[in-house]
Scaffold this motif. Structure first.
Motif, PDB file in Angstrom:
ATOM      1  N   HIS A  36      -0.109  16.230 -20.950  1.00 17.47           N
ATOM      2  CA  HIS A  36      -0.553  17.702 -20.920  1.00 17.47           C
ATOM      3  C   HIS A  36      -1.126  18.242 -22.047  1.00 17.47           C
ATOM      4  O   HIS A  36      -2.199  19.085 -21.996  1.00 17.47           O
ATOM      5  N   SER A  37      -0.720  17.658 -23.185  1.00 21.48           N
ATOM      6  CA  SER A  37      -0.916  18.452 -24.728  1.00 21.48           C
ATOM      7  C   SER A  37      -2.534  17.640 -24.848  1.00 21.48           C
ATOM      8  O   SER A  37      -3.500  18.393 -25.214  1.00 21.48           O
ATOM      9  N   SER A  40      -4.974  19.632 -22.588  1.00 29.14           N
ATOM     10  CA  SER A  40      -5.174  20.821 -23.054  1.00 29.14           C
ATOM     11  C   SER A  40      -6.329  20.874 -24.075  1.00 29.14           C
ATOM     12  O   SER A  40      -6.900  21.768 -24.209  1.00 29.14           O
TER      13      SER A  40
END
Length: 466
Positions: A36-37, A40
Protein backbone atom coordinates in the motif's frame (compact mmCIF):
# COMPACT_ATOMS: atom_id res chain seq x y z
CA UNK A 1 6.38 -9.27 -5.56
CA UNK A 2 2.72 -8.34 -5.71
CA UNK A 3 1.30 -8.60 -9.24
CA UNK A 4 -1.85 -6.73 -10.17
CA UNK A 5 -3.69 -6.79 -13.46
CA UNK A 6 -6.48 -4.46 -14.52
CA UNK A 7 -7.72 -2.50 -17.54
CA UNK A 8 -7.82 1.15 -18.47
CA UNK A 9 -10.92 3.06 -17.26
CA UNK A 10 -11.76 0.26 -14.83
CA UNK A 11 -14.35 2.35 -12.90
CA UNK A 12 -12.56 1.53 -9.59
CA UNK A 13 -11.73 -2.01 -8.49
CA UNK A 14 -10.60 -3.55 -5.23
CA UNK A 15 -6.92 -4.50 -5.10
CA UNK A 16 -7.91 -7.90 -3.74
CA UNK A 17 -9.89 -8.55 -6.92
CA UNK A 18 -7.00 -7.41 -9.13
CA UNK A 19 -4.69 -9.94 -7.48
CA UNK A 20 -7.09 -12.72 -8.43
CA UNK A 21 -7.13 -11.51 -12.05
CA UNK A 22 -3.34 -11.64 -12.37
CA UNK A 23 -2.27 -14.32 -14.84
CA UNK A 24 0.36 -15.35 -12.29
CA UNK A 25 -1.80 -15.07 -9.23
CA UNK A 26 -0.20 -18.18 -7.76
CA UNK A 27 3.07 -16.23 -7.48
CA UNK A 28 1.49 -13.12 -6.01
CA UNK A 29 1.69 -12.10 -2.40
CA UNK A 30 -1.06 -10.94 -0.10
CA UNK A 31 -1.70 -7.22 -0.23
CA UNK A 32 0.19 -5.68 2.68
CA UNK A 33 0.85 -2.30 4.28
CA UNK A 34 4.24 -2.21 2.48
CA UNK A 35 2.51 -2.70 -0.87
CA UNK A 36 0.00 0.00 0.00
CA UNK A 37 2.88 2.34 0.84
CA UNK A 38 4.56 1.68 -2.52
CA UNK A 39 1.37 2.30 -4.49
CA UNK A 40 0.65 5.43 -2.49
CA UNK A 41 3.84 7.03 -3.80
CA UNK A 42 2.52 7.07 -7.36
CA UNK A 43 -1.25 7.11 -6.83
CA UNK A 44 -3.02 10.40 -7.62
CA UNK A 45 0.33 11.94 -8.70
CA UNK A 46 0.58 13.66 -12.12
CA UNK A 47 2.94 11.87 -14.50
CA UNK A 48 5.17 14.93 -14.90
CA UNK A 49 5.98 14.80 -11.18
CA UNK A 50 7.10 11.17 -11.21
CA UNK A 51 10.80 10.39 -11.53
CA UNK A 52 12.55 7.19 -12.50
CA UNK A 53 12.61 4.95 -15.56
CA UNK A 54 9.04 5.70 -16.57
CA UNK A 55 8.29 6.26 -20.25
CA UNK A 56 4.90 7.60 -21.29
CA UNK A 57 3.85 7.98 -24.92
CA UNK A 58 3.07 10.30 -26.62
CA UNK A 59 4.32 12.53 -23.78
CA UNK A 60 7.92 11.42 -24.43
CA UNK A 61 7.50 12.10 -28.15
CA UNK A 62 6.22 15.63 -27.81
CA UNK A 63 5.49 17.69 -24.69
CA UNK A 64 2.74 19.47 -26.64
CA UNK A 65 0.59 16.58 -25.42
CA UNK A 66 0.87 18.34 -22.07
CA UNK A 67 -2.52 17.24 -20.79
CA UNK A 68 -1.14 13.72 -20.44
CA UNK A 69 1.51 15.03 -18.07
CA UNK A 70 -1.27 16.14 -15.75
CA UNK A 71 -2.80 12.65 -15.57
CA UNK A 72 -2.03 10.17 -12.78
CA UNK A 73 -1.32 6.54 -13.61
CA UNK A 74 -4.20 5.65 -11.34
CA UNK A 75 -6.19 6.96 -8.40
CA UNK A 76 -6.33 5.04 -5.14
CA UNK A 77 -8.67 5.31 -2.20
CA UNK A 78 -8.72 3.44 1.08
CA UNK A 79 -6.41 3.31 4.07
CA UNK A 80 -3.84 0.71 5.21
CA UNK A 81 -5.97 0.00 8.29
CA UNK A 82 -8.57 -1.65 6.03
CA UNK A 83 -6.63 -3.13 3.08
CA UNK A 84 -9.56 -5.22 1.88
CA UNK A 85 -11.39 -2.05 0.87
CA UNK A 86 -8.52 -0.33 -0.96
CA UNK A 87 -9.51 0.44 -4.55
CA UNK A 88 -7.64 1.48 -7.70
CA UNK A 89 -9.23 3.55 -10.45
CA UNK A 90 -7.48 3.84 -13.83
CA UNK A 91 -7.89 6.29 -16.69
CA UNK A 92 -6.86 6.17 -20.34
CA UNK A 93 -3.28 5.06 -19.66
CA UNK A 94 -2.36 1.45 -20.35
CA UNK A 95 0.87 -0.50 -20.21
CA UNK A 96 3.13 -1.66 -17.41
CA UNK A 97 4.47 -0.02 -14.28
CA UNK A 98 6.48 -1.16 -11.29
CA UNK A 99 7.21 0.55 -7.98
CA UNK A 100 8.96 -0.28 -4.72
CA UNK A 101 11.45 -2.97 -3.83
CA UNK A 102 11.82 -5.93 -1.52
CA UNK A 103 8.66 -6.82 0.37
CA UNK A 104 6.86 -3.75 -0.96
CA UNK A 105 7.49 -4.30 -4.67
CA UNK A 106 4.38 -4.05 -6.85
CA UNK A 107 3.94 -4.78 -10.55
CA UNK A 108 0.84 -3.34 -12.21
CA UNK A 109 -0.31 -4.28 -15.71
CA UNK A 110 -2.99 -2.10 -17.30
CA UNK A 111 -4.48 -3.76 -20.37
CA UNK A 112 -6.93 -2.34 -22.90
CA UNK A 113 -10.51 -2.76 -21.75
CA UNK A 114 -11.43 -3.64 -25.33
CA UNK A 115 -9.33 -6.80 -25.27
CA UNK A 116 -10.53 -9.76 -23.25
CA UNK A 117 -7.53 -11.99 -24.05
CA UNK A 118 -4.83 -12.61 -21.44
CA UNK A 119 -2.09 -11.15 -23.64
CA UNK A 120 -3.84 -7.98 -24.80
CA UNK A 121 -3.20 -8.49 -28.51
CA UNK A 122 -5.16 -5.32 -29.25
CA UNK A 123 -2.55 -3.11 -27.56
CA UNK A 124 0.32 -4.86 -29.34
CA UNK A 125 -1.46 -4.63 -32.68
CA UNK A 126 -2.11 -0.90 -32.40
CA UNK A 127 1.50 -0.31 -31.38
CA UNK A 128 2.72 -2.25 -34.39
CA UNK A 129 0.56 -0.22 -36.76
CA UNK A 130 1.36 3.17 -35.22
CA UNK A 131 5.10 2.68 -34.84
CA UNK A 132 5.43 1.62 -38.45
CA UNK A 133 7.43 -1.41 -37.41
CA UNK A 134 6.92 -4.75 -39.06
CA UNK A 135 6.04 -6.18 -35.69
CA UNK A 136 3.77 -8.83 -37.12
CA UNK A 137 6.34 -10.53 -39.34
CA UNK A 138 8.93 -10.81 -36.60
CA UNK A 139 7.32 -13.81 -34.89
CA UNK A 140 7.08 -11.55 -31.83
CA UNK A 141 5.27 -13.39 -29.06
CA UNK A 142 3.35 -11.00 -26.84
CA UNK A 143 2.84 -13.70 -24.25
CA UNK A 144 6.39 -14.96 -23.76
CA UNK A 145 8.54 -11.93 -24.55
CA UNK A 146 9.42 -9.40 -21.90
CA UNK A 147 7.02 -6.48 -21.87
CA UNK A 148 10.02 -4.21 -22.13
CA UNK A 149 10.93 -5.63 -25.53
CA UNK A 150 8.33 -3.09 -26.64
CA UNK A 151 10.88 -0.42 -25.78
CA UNK A 152 12.95 -1.57 -28.74
CA UNK A 153 9.99 -1.02 -31.04
CA UNK A 154 9.68 2.55 -29.77
CA UNK A 155 13.34 3.26 -30.58
CA UNK A 156 13.04 4.18 -34.31
CA UNK A 157 10.24 6.67 -33.68
CA UNK A 158 12.05 8.49 -30.86
CA UNK A 159 15.39 8.30 -32.70
CA UNK A 160 13.98 9.93 -35.85
CA UNK A 161 12.32 12.60 -33.73
CA UNK A 162 15.68 13.49 -32.19
CA UNK A 163 17.77 13.35 -35.38
CA UNK A 164 15.38 15.77 -37.09
CA UNK A 165 16.69 18.40 -34.68
CA UNK A 166 20.26 17.60 -35.69
CA UNK A 167 22.90 15.35 -34.15
CA UNK A 168 23.53 16.21 -30.51
CA UNK A 169 26.92 17.83 -29.96
CA UNK A 170 28.77 19.02 -26.89
CA UNK A 171 31.99 20.82 -26.05
CA UNK A 172 34.97 18.68 -25.27
CA UNK A 173 38.48 19.67 -24.22
CA UNK A 174 41.42 18.03 -26.00
CA UNK A 175 45.05 18.15 -24.93
CA UNK A 176 47.08 19.11 -28.01
CA UNK A 177 50.80 19.38 -28.58
CA UNK A 178 51.61 20.85 -31.99
CA UNK A 179 52.38 24.08 -33.77
CA UNK A 180 48.76 24.95 -34.63
CA UNK A 181 47.69 26.58 -31.40
CA UNK A 182 43.87 26.89 -31.17
CA UNK A 183 43.30 27.17 -27.45
CA UNK A 184 44.76 28.07 -24.09
CA UNK A 185 48.42 27.37 -23.31
CA UNK A 186 49.09 24.61 -20.78
CA UNK A 187 52.37 25.83 -19.36
CA UNK A 188 53.19 22.95 -17.00
CA UNK A 189 52.58 20.34 -19.69
CA UNK A 190 54.50 22.42 -22.21
CA UNK A 191 57.57 22.48 -19.90
CA UNK A 192 57.34 18.72 -19.35
CA UNK A 193 56.94 17.79 -23.02
CA UNK A 194 58.67 20.51 -25.04
CA UNK A 195 61.94 21.38 -23.25
CA UNK A 196 64.20 21.78 -25.11
CA UNK A 197 61.88 23.61 -27.49
CA UNK A 198 61.31 21.78 -30.78
CA UNK A 199 58.57 23.91 -32.39
CA UNK A 200 55.59 22.36 -30.59
CA UNK A 201 53.38 24.03 -28.00
CA UNK A 202 51.19 22.24 -25.43
CA UNK A 203 47.68 23.69 -25.24
CA UNK A 204 44.08 22.75 -24.48
CA UNK A 205 41.53 23.01 -27.29
CA UNK A 206 37.82 23.21 -26.47
CA UNK A 207 35.64 22.32 -29.45
CA UNK A 208 32.23 20.91 -30.30
CA UNK A 209 32.12 17.21 -31.16
CA UNK A 210 29.43 14.74 -32.22
CA UNK A 211 31.12 11.80 -30.49
CA UNK A 212 30.02 12.35 -26.89
CA UNK A 213 28.46 10.33 -24.05
CA UNK A 214 24.91 10.80 -25.36
CA UNK A 215 25.58 9.78 -28.96
CA UNK A 216 27.69 6.91 -27.63
CA UNK A 217 24.69 5.85 -25.54
CA UNK A 218 22.54 5.78 -28.68
CA UNK A 219 25.24 3.77 -30.46
CA UNK A 220 25.32 1.21 -27.64
CA UNK A 221 21.54 0.96 -27.88
CA UNK A 222 21.76 0.34 -31.63
CA UNK A 223 24.29 -2.43 -31.08
CA UNK A 224 22.15 -3.93 -28.32
CA UNK A 225 19.08 -4.00 -30.56
CA UNK A 226 21.13 -5.71 -33.28
CA UNK A 227 21.49 -8.68 -30.94
CA UNK A 228 17.71 -9.15 -30.79
CA UNK A 229 16.05 -11.67 -33.15
CA UNK A 230 13.96 -8.82 -34.54
CA UNK A 231 16.72 -6.20 -34.28
CA UNK A 232 17.63 -6.04 -37.95
CA UNK A 233 14.03 -5.42 -38.96
CA UNK A 234 13.66 -2.65 -36.38
CA UNK A 235 16.80 -0.78 -37.47
CA UNK A 236 15.93 -1.15 -41.16
CA UNK A 237 12.22 -0.49 -40.86
CA UNK A 238 12.29 2.54 -43.18
CA UNK A 239 14.74 4.81 -45.00
CA UNK A 240 14.69 7.52 -42.30
CA UNK A 241 15.54 5.01 -39.59
CA UNK A 242 18.34 3.47 -41.67
CA UNK A 243 19.76 6.94 -42.35
CA UNK A 244 19.64 7.95 -38.68
CA UNK A 245 21.30 4.71 -37.59
CA UNK A 246 24.04 5.11 -40.22
CA UNK A 247 24.74 8.68 -39.08
CA UNK A 248 25.12 7.65 -35.45
CA UNK A 249 27.36 4.71 -36.31
CA UNK A 250 29.59 6.86 -38.51
CA UNK A 251 29.95 9.64 -35.91
CA UNK A 252 30.74 7.41 -32.91
CA UNK A 253 34.17 6.15 -33.89
CA UNK A 254 35.21 5.76 -30.24
CA UNK A 255 32.53 3.13 -29.62
CA UNK A 256 33.66 0.17 -27.54
CA UNK A 257 31.40 -2.59 -26.28
CA UNK A 258 33.46 -2.85 -23.07
CA UNK A 259 32.66 0.75 -22.10
CA UNK A 260 28.89 0.25 -21.99
CA UNK A 261 28.55 0.58 -18.22
CA UNK A 262 30.79 3.64 -18.24
CA UNK A 263 28.61 5.31 -20.90
CA UNK A 264 25.45 4.44 -18.97
CA UNK A 265 26.95 6.04 -15.84
CA UNK A 266 27.92 9.18 -17.76
CA UNK A 267 24.28 9.54 -18.84
CA UNK A 268 22.87 9.26 -15.33
CA UNK A 269 22.05 12.97 -15.41
CA UNK A 270 19.23 13.84 -17.85
CA UNK A 271 20.39 15.96 -20.76
CA UNK A 272 19.17 19.55 -20.64
CA UNK A 273 19.59 21.63 -23.79
CA UNK A 274 17.39 24.48 -25.05
CA UNK A 275 17.70 23.32 -28.67
CA UNK A 276 18.12 19.54 -28.59
CA UNK A 277 14.88 18.97 -26.68
CA UNK A 278 14.03 15.70 -28.44
CA UNK A 279 17.25 14.06 -27.25
CA UNK A 280 16.10 13.92 -23.64
CA UNK A 281 13.36 11.31 -24.30
CA UNK A 282 15.83 9.43 -26.55
CA UNK A 283 18.35 9.34 -23.71
CA UNK A 284 15.65 8.10 -21.35
CA UNK A 285 14.55 5.39 -23.77
CA UNK A 286 18.12 4.22 -24.44
CA UNK A 287 18.82 3.91 -20.73
CA UNK A 288 15.62 1.90 -20.31
CA UNK A 289 16.61 -0.46 -23.13
CA UNK A 290 20.19 -0.94 -21.95
CA UNK A 291 19.07 -1.40 -18.35
CA UNK A 292 16.68 -4.05 -19.67
CA UNK A 293 17.31 -6.50 -16.88
CA UNK A 294 17.24 -3.82 -14.17
CA UNK A 295 14.16 -1.89 -15.19
CA UNK A 296 11.93 -4.94 -15.07
CA UNK A 297 10.15 -3.89 -11.86
CA UNK A 298 13.27 -4.02 -9.72
CA UNK A 299 14.09 -0.34 -9.28
CA UNK A 300 14.98 1.38 -6.05
CA UNK A 301 12.54 1.93 -3.24
CA UNK A 302 11.65 5.50 -4.22
CA UNK A 303 11.63 5.11 -7.99
CA UNK A 304 9.04 4.03 -10.50
CA UNK A 305 9.64 2.26 -13.79
CA UNK A 306 7.44 1.26 -16.66
CA UNK A 307 6.07 1.85 -20.11
CA UNK A 308 2.67 3.51 -20.60
CA UNK A 309 0.56 4.64 -23.54
CA UNK A 310 -2.38 6.99 -23.73
CA UNK A 311 -5.22 4.85 -25.07
CA UNK A 312 -7.09 7.70 -26.76
CA UNK A 313 -3.94 8.82 -28.58
CA UNK A 314 -3.04 5.29 -29.63
CA UNK A 315 -6.56 4.58 -30.93
CA UNK A 316 -6.60 7.81 -32.91
CA UNK A 317 -3.14 7.21 -34.43
CA UNK A 318 -4.08 3.64 -35.27
CA UNK A 319 -7.19 4.81 -37.12
CA UNK A 320 -5.01 7.27 -39.03
CA UNK A 321 -3.08 4.36 -40.55
CA UNK A 322 -6.39 3.08 -41.97
CA UNK A 323 -8.10 6.34 -42.89
CA UNK A 324 -5.16 8.13 -44.50
CA UNK A 325 -5.14 5.77 -47.53
CA UNK A 326 -8.89 6.47 -47.88
CA UNK A 327 -8.19 10.18 -48.37
CA UNK A 328 -8.88 11.40 -44.83
CA UNK A 329 -6.95 14.31 -43.29
CA UNK A 330 -5.87 14.06 -39.65
CA UNK A 331 -5.29 17.55 -38.12
CA UNK A 332 -2.83 17.65 -35.24
CA UNK A 333 -4.99 19.42 -32.70
CA UNK A 334 -2.52 18.90 -29.84
CA UNK A 335 0.12 20.78 -31.83
CA UNK A 336 -2.37 23.27 -33.25
CA UNK A 337 -1.55 22.22 -36.79
CA UNK A 338 -4.02 21.70 -39.62
CA UNK A 339 -6.86 23.61 -37.95
CA UNK A 340 -9.71 25.03 -40.03
CA UNK A 341 -11.14 28.53 -39.74
CA UNK A 342 -14.49 28.87 -38.02
CA UNK A 343 -15.00 32.50 -39.08
CA UNK A 344 -14.92 33.87 -42.62
CA UNK A 345 -12.83 36.92 -41.69
CA UNK A 346 -9.63 37.09 -39.66
CA UNK A 347 -10.89 40.24 -37.94
CA UNK A 348 -13.94 38.35 -36.70
CA UNK A 349 -11.71 35.59 -35.36
CA UNK A 350 -9.53 38.05 -33.48
CA UNK A 351 -12.53 39.94 -32.10
CA UNK A 352 -14.20 36.77 -30.90
CA UNK A 353 -11.09 35.02 -29.60
CA UNK A 354 -7.63 36.55 -29.34
CA UNK A 355 -6.05 33.10 -29.92
CA UNK A 356 -7.85 32.78 -33.30
CA UNK A 357 -10.68 30.28 -33.32
CA UNK A 358 -9.83 27.07 -35.16
CA UNK A 359 -11.57 23.71 -35.33
CA UNK A 360 -9.74 20.38 -35.34
CA UNK A 361 -11.85 17.40 -36.42
CA UNK A 362 -10.14 14.11 -35.67
CA UNK A 363 -10.55 13.11 -39.34
CA UNK A 364 -12.22 14.65 -42.33
CA UNK A 365 -12.48 14.11 -46.05
CA UNK A 366 -13.02 17.40 -47.85
CA UNK A 367 -16.64 18.00 -48.86
CA UNK A 368 -17.55 14.41 -47.92
CA UNK A 369 -17.21 13.24 -44.32
CA UNK A 370 -16.20 14.13 -40.75
CA UNK A 371 -15.24 11.35 -38.36
CA UNK A 372 -14.67 11.61 -34.62
CA UNK A 373 -12.56 8.90 -32.96
CA UNK A 374 -13.75 7.80 -29.52
CA UNK A 375 -11.79 5.45 -27.30
CA UNK A 376 -14.88 4.53 -25.31
CA UNK A 377 -18.01 2.47 -25.70
CA UNK A 378 -20.83 4.18 -27.55
CA UNK A 379 -23.34 1.35 -27.15
CA UNK A 380 -25.76 3.63 -25.32
CA UNK A 381 -25.38 6.63 -27.60
CA UNK A 382 -23.11 9.65 -27.99
CA UNK A 383 -22.59 12.28 -25.29
CA UNK A 384 -24.05 15.75 -25.70
CA UNK A 385 -20.69 17.56 -26.05
CA UNK A 386 -19.40 15.07 -28.62
CA UNK A 387 -22.63 15.36 -30.59
CA UNK A 388 -22.64 19.17 -30.60
CA UNK A 389 -18.97 19.26 -31.54
CA UNK A 390 -19.33 17.14 -34.67
CA UNK A 391 -22.51 18.94 -35.76
CA UNK A 392 -20.66 22.27 -35.41
CA UNK A 393 -17.80 20.91 -37.53
CA UNK A 394 -20.25 19.75 -40.19
CA UNK A 395 -21.96 23.15 -40.31
CA UNK A 396 -18.69 25.11 -40.48
CA UNK A 397 -17.18 22.89 -43.20
CA UNK A 398 -20.44 22.52 -45.18
CA UNK A 399 -20.27 18.75 -44.91
CA UNK A 400 -23.53 16.85 -44.53
CA UNK A 401 -22.14 13.51 -43.37
CA UNK A 402 -20.42 12.83 -40.09
CA UNK A 403 -19.92 10.05 -37.63
CA UNK A 404 -18.24 8.51 -34.61
CA UNK A 405 -16.06 5.40 -34.50
CA UNK A 406 -15.23 3.37 -31.39
CA UNK A 407 -13.71 -0.06 -30.55
CA UNK A 408 -16.42 -2.71 -30.30
CA UNK A 409 -15.33 -5.63 -28.14
CA UNK A 410 -18.36 -7.71 -29.06
CA UNK A 411 -19.95 -7.78 -25.60
CA UNK A 412 -23.27 -6.95 -27.26
CA UNK A 413 -24.60 -7.41 -30.77
CA UNK A 414 -24.01 -3.81 -31.76
CA UNK A 415 -24.95 -2.77 -35.28
CA UNK A 416 -23.84 0.45 -36.93
CA UNK A 417 -26.46 3.18 -36.71
CA UNK A 418 -27.40 6.20 -38.81
CA UNK A 419 -29.29 9.26 -37.58
CA UNK A 420 -30.89 12.04 -39.65
CA UNK A 421 -30.39 15.62 -38.50
CA UNK A 422 -33.12 18.26 -38.49
CA UNK A 423 -32.72 21.84 -39.72
CA UNK A 424 -30.13 21.99 -42.52
CA UNK A 425 -30.20 18.19 -42.67
CA UNK A 426 -27.35 15.72 -42.79
CA UNK A 427 -26.62 12.31 -41.30
CA UNK A 428 -24.64 11.03 -38.35
CA UNK A 429 -23.24 7.48 -38.14
CA UNK A 430 -22.14 5.57 -35.05
CA UNK A 431 -19.66 2.91 -36.19
CA UNK A 432 -18.13 0.13 -34.13
CA UNK A 433 -14.81 -1.36 -35.25
CA UNK A 434 -14.99 -5.01 -34.25
CA UNK A 435 -12.08 -6.14 -32.05
CA UNK A 436 -11.54 -9.94 -32.35
CA UNK A 437 -11.61 -11.73 -29.01
CA UNK A 438 -11.04 -15.36 -29.92
CA UNK A 439 -7.49 -15.23 -31.36
CA UNK A 440 -4.96 -17.62 -29.85
CA UNK A 441 -1.86 -15.79 -31.09
CA UNK A 442 -0.81 -12.30 -32.17
CA UNK A 443 -0.44 -13.48 -35.77
CA UNK A 444 -4.00 -14.83 -35.80
CA UNK A 445 -5.25 -11.60 -34.23
CA UNK A 446 -3.50 -9.59 -36.96
CA UNK A 447 -5.22 -11.58 -39.68
CA UNK A 448 -8.62 -11.09 -38.07
CA UNK A 449 -8.00 -7.36 -37.60
CA UNK A 450 -6.98 -6.93 -41.23
CA UNK A 451 -10.25 -8.54 -42.22
CA UNK A 452 -12.13 -6.06 -40.01
CA UNK A 453 -10.18 -3.17 -41.53
CA UNK A 454 -11.20 -4.30 -45.02
CA UNK A 455 -14.85 -4.37 -43.93
CA UNK A 456 -14.36 -0.90 -42.47
CA UNK A 457 -13.02 0.45 -45.78
CA UNK A 458 -15.91 -1.13 -47.69
CA UNK A 459 -18.32 0.45 -45.21
CA UNK A 460 -17.11 3.94 -46.07
CA UNK A 461 -17.37 3.38 -49.77
CA UNK A 462 -20.98 2.33 -49.18
CA UNK A 463 -21.63 5.39 -47.00
CA UNK A 464 -20.34 7.75 -49.66
CA UNK A 465 -22.39 6.12 -52.36
CA UNK A 466 -25.63 6.01 -50.34
Amino acid sequence: MLRLKTTDNNCSQKVSDLIKKSSRAEDSETFSVAHHSSLSRIANVPLKELSGNLLVFPYEIDKSYGAIGELPIFEMCGCPENLSEVKIKTGNLMGFVGVGSGGGAVQLEIASRFSRSENDFFLHYMLGKVLGENLFRLNYDASSGSVFDLLCFMFPLVLKNAVRQGIFKTYRTFERNDANVKGSLNLSRHIRQNIPFGGKIAYNERTQVFDNPLTELVRHTIEFIRTKPFGKSILNSDSDTKSAVSQLVELTQNYSFHERQKIISENAKPVSHPFFTKWKPLQKLCLAILNHSKINYHSGEKSVCGLLFDGAWLWEEYLNTILRPLGFVHPENKKHKGGLKMFANDIDELTFDKDFRRIYPDFYKKDEYILDAKYKRLLNGVGREDLYQVVAYMHTMKIFRGGFIFPDDGRTDFENRRYNLAGYGGTLDVIGMKIPQNAESLQEFCELMKSEEEKFADLFFNLWSS
